[in-house]
Design an enzyme around this catalytic site. Sequence first.
Site, mmCIF file in Angstrom:
data_model
loop_
_atom_site.group_PDB
_atom_site.id
_atom_site.type_symbol
_atom_site.label_atom_id
_atom_site.label_comp_id
_atom_site.label_asym_id
_atom_site.label_seq_id
_atom_site.Cartn_x
_atom_site.Cartn_y
_atom_site.Cartn_z
ATOM 1 N N LYS A 1 -1.817 -6.388 5.883
ATOM 2 C CA LYS A 1 -1.968 -6.948 4.545
ATOM 3 C C LYS A 1 -1.988 -8.474 4.587
ATOM 4 O O LYS A 1 -2.762 -9.120 3.864
ATOM 5 C CB LYS A 1 -0.846 -6.434 3.643
ATOM 6 C CG LYS A 1 -0.993 -4.946 3.317
ATOM 7 C CD LYS A 1 0.276 -4.345 2.741
ATOM 8 C CE LYS A 1 0.095 -2.841 2.520
ATOM 9 N NZ LYS A 1 1.330 -2.158 2.133
ATOM 10 N N GLN B 1 7.627 -3.759 0.991
ATOM 11 C CA GLN B 1 7.151 -2.666 1.833
ATOM 12 C C GLN B 1 8.128 -1.491 1.796
ATOM 13 O O GLN B 1 9.333 -1.670 1.912
ATOM 14 C CB GLN B 1 6.976 -3.152 3.279
ATOM 15 C CG GLN B 1 6.412 -2.111 4.217
ATOM 16 C CD GLN B 1 5.014 -1.651 3.838
ATOM 17 O OE1 GLN B 1 4.190 -2.448 3.432
ATOM 18 N NE2 GLN B 1 4.759 -0.363 3.962
ATOM 19 N N ASP C 1 1.774 -4.666 -6.757
ATOM 20 C CA ASP C 1 1.691 -3.354 -6.111
ATOM 21 C C ASP C 1 1.857 -2.224 -7.123
ATOM 22 O O ASP C 1 1.723 -1.053 -6.786
ATOM 23 C CB ASP C 1 2.761 -3.253 -5.015
ATOM 24 C CG ASP C 1 2.443 -2.196 -3.964
ATOM 25 O OD1 ASP C 1 1.246 -1.854 -3.808
ATOM 26 O OD2 ASP C 1 3.373 -1.725 -3.282
#
Length: 282
Positions: free
Chosen positions: A55, A99, A122
């Site tokens: 990413k 994450q 996200d």
Amino acid sequence: MTQARLMDGTALARRIVEETAKRAADLTERTGSAPCLATVLVGEDPASVTYVRMKRNRCRTAGITSRHVPLPADTTTEQVVATLRELSADPGVHGILLQHPMGPHIDERAAFEAIAPQKDVDGVTFASFATMSFGLPGFVSCTPGGIMRLLDEYGVDPAGRRAVVVGRSAILGKPAGMLLLARDATVTYCHSRTTDLSAAVREADIVVAAVGRPRLIRGQDVKPGAVVIDAGYSPGNVGDVDFDSAVERASLITPVPGGVGPMTIATLLEQTVDAAARQLGV
């Protein structure tokens, strides 16, 4: 029956990232501030380390600054929350990616909720799920958002179709179903307690497999001509759908890899630039 066409997520994601890079460059030139994504990683799980590195590399491709915050594996929930609140308050950070999964000792939901909604690129907070479900401005969960972009790219209109979502996770299955519902599909959620999963899947015009069980959906379960979206991934490049048999019955199908995965990252980058534009007032 003719084999299904492949839904090329890699090619579409490349185009989205190219457009995102142009927007990021324009934003940087106009404001003097480059869009910035902060990534937070707890521990050193090899798969998570790889995902975060990927990413961050994509950020560079798109002209987005990345700030990485590694935390030890024994970090507490309180410490993760404090880190995320600090990043949320930092005007130099426009988007935050935590994450996951994290260790079982961390309250994942409490951690997610420490992310300011305007920086939740996200799409993992309660606020993001609510705005997405009500069709209000906000951020979608990246994988479901990427799935909808793939459907649009290949001319699949969910309106009036039966969609079966196999999986009910808070950041994949549930939001995927809500996005399909918002596009006038008739949505059925299936999960580990569903009786006769095969029968439910056979009724579907659109199948979204998002349960994390390799080859759970077999070709014989797929309605001829159905659109099959495989959002699963297991070691060995295996998805939740038995590709070799499903490709003989579906009209469109995503490969693993190269289908949903690239779209997830492209959506994350696009939403980071969206977040920066809103926060910088342009």
